[in-house]
Design a protein around this motif. Structure first.
Motif, mmCIF file in Angstrom:
data_model
loop_
_atom_site.group_PDB
_atom_site.id
_atom_site.type_symbol
_atom_site.label_atom_id
_atom_site.label_comp_id
_atom_site.label_asym_id
_atom_site.label_seq_id
_atom_site.Cartn_x
_atom_site.Cartn_y
_atom_site.Cartn_z
ATOM 1 N N VAL A 45 43.370 41.740 2.539
ATOM 2 C CA VAL A 45 43.999 41.453 3.831
ATOM 3 C C VAL A 45 45.407 40.917 3.643
ATOM 4 N N LEU A 46 45.586 40.022 2.683
ATOM 5 C CA LEU A 46 46.926 39.489 2.421
ATOM 6 C C LEU A 46 47.876 40.589 1.951
ATOM 7 N N VAL A 47 47.382 41.495 1.131
ATOM 8 C CA VAL A 47 48.206 42.621 0.685
ATOM 9 C C VAL A 47 48.666 43.437 1.885
ATOM 10 N N SER A 48 47.725 43.765 2.780
ATOM 11 C CA SER A 48 48.073 44.567 3.949
ATOM 12 C C SER A 48 49.002 43.821 4.897
ATOM 13 N N ALA A 49 48.752 42.517 5.078
ATOM 14 C CA ALA A 49 49.617 41.738 5.964
ATOM 15 C C ALA A 49 51.042 41.672 5.421
ATOM 16 N N LEU A 107 44.423 46.668 9.309
ATOM 17 C CA LEU A 107 45.377 45.596 9.607
ATOM 18 C C LEU A 107 46.825 46.002 9.389
ATOM 19 N N LEU A 108 47.089 46.886 8.434
ATOM 20 C CA LEU A 108 48.476 47.144 8.037
ATOM 21 C C LEU A 108 49.344 47.671 9.183
ATOM 22 N N ALA A 154 53.942 52.776 8.190
ATOM 23 C CA ALA A 154 52.753 51.988 7.859
ATOM 24 C C ALA A 154 51.654 52.877 7.299
ATOM 25 N N VAL A 155 51.431 54.020 7.927
ATOM 26 C CA VAL A 155 50.408 54.944 7.428
ATOM 27 C C VAL A 155 50.799 55.478 6.053
ATOM 28 N N ALA A 156 52.084 55.793 5.873
ATOM 29 C CA ALA A 156 52.550 56.303 4.579
ATOM 30 C C ALA A 156 52.339 55.271 3.480
#
Length: 223
Positions: free
Chosen positions: A134-138, A51-52, A167-169
């Motif tokens: 999910v909230l952390v990633s969002a 998701l991130l 985002a990947v980093a």
């Protein structure tokens, strides 16, 4: 703010520019789920990780989808910072909803056992843990999108690769809240102990708020 948020969300949905980040998310999620029934906690971690980058991309869609004339009118009526914040909030809401749908898919197809298939994993607590991840990633994806797109990064040619790279980093960095949340689910898949990444969620919220404040300040100065 509610009217601005509805306006930004409607613009996003009507533009269909949400399709590329959604397809990116769906493709990455499918890669992790189509190799046979995977352990539930591993799959929930994969869902949060997928998701991130999509959340960061959605921010770009929300802050650039508006025609220049309409953007100027909205900024004049509500203030550039509020208008920009509404776009980021719309992206955050859509990202969280997308991740929630992903959790539903994971609960449907994943194996509710530990990695060694010996210990059952309670589905309800696992779903709560996955929702927190999910909230952390969002939140972190929204923060990344806030600082890698206008008004912070003005060159459109650089925005998408810088957004994806950042985002990947953020996802793989050892001290990242997203990394901690995903890693906690993967480790829990071996032990069967459900993690609740509340500290990661708090850290992600603070970082996302800081990124939104920087973007809002710059939008006011450059608006």
């Amino acid at each position: 703010m509610t009217a601005l948020l509805r306006y930004r969300t409607a613009l996003l949905l009507r533009s269909y520019r949400w399709l590329p980040p959604l397809l990116l998310y769906a493709a990455v999620l499918a890669i992790g789920l189509t190799a046979g029934p995977q352990p539930l906690l591993d799959s929930l971690g994969w869902n949060a990780a997928a998701l991130l980058p999509a959340a960061a991309w959605l921010v770009r869609v929300c802050v650039t989808v508006e025609p220049p004339a309409a953007r100027a009118c909205v900024a004049a009526a509500s203030g550039p910072a509020r208008a920009h914040l509404a776009g980021m909030l719309a992206a955050l809401m859509c990202s969280a909803l997308t991740g929630a749908v992903g959790i539903g898919v994971v609960l449907w197809v994943a194996d509710p056992h530990t990695t060694d298939h010996l210990k059952a994993v309670p589905v309800g607590p696992a779903a709560v843990s996955g929702a927190l991840a999910v909230l952390v990633s969002a939140l972190l994806g929204t923060g990344v999108g806030a600082v890698t797109n206008p008004p912070v990064l003005l060159r459109p040619g650089w925005a998408v690769p810088v957004t994806m790279g950042a985002a990947v980093a953020v996802l793989v960095a050892g001290g990242s809240p997203a990394n901690a949340a995903v890693r906690g689910l993967v480790v829990a898949s071996h032990t069967g102990r459900i993690p609740y990444p509340l500290l990661s969620l708090l850290s992600a919220a603070v970082l996302a708020a800081g990124a939104a404040a920087v973007a809002g300040l710059l939008s006011s100065r450059r608006g």
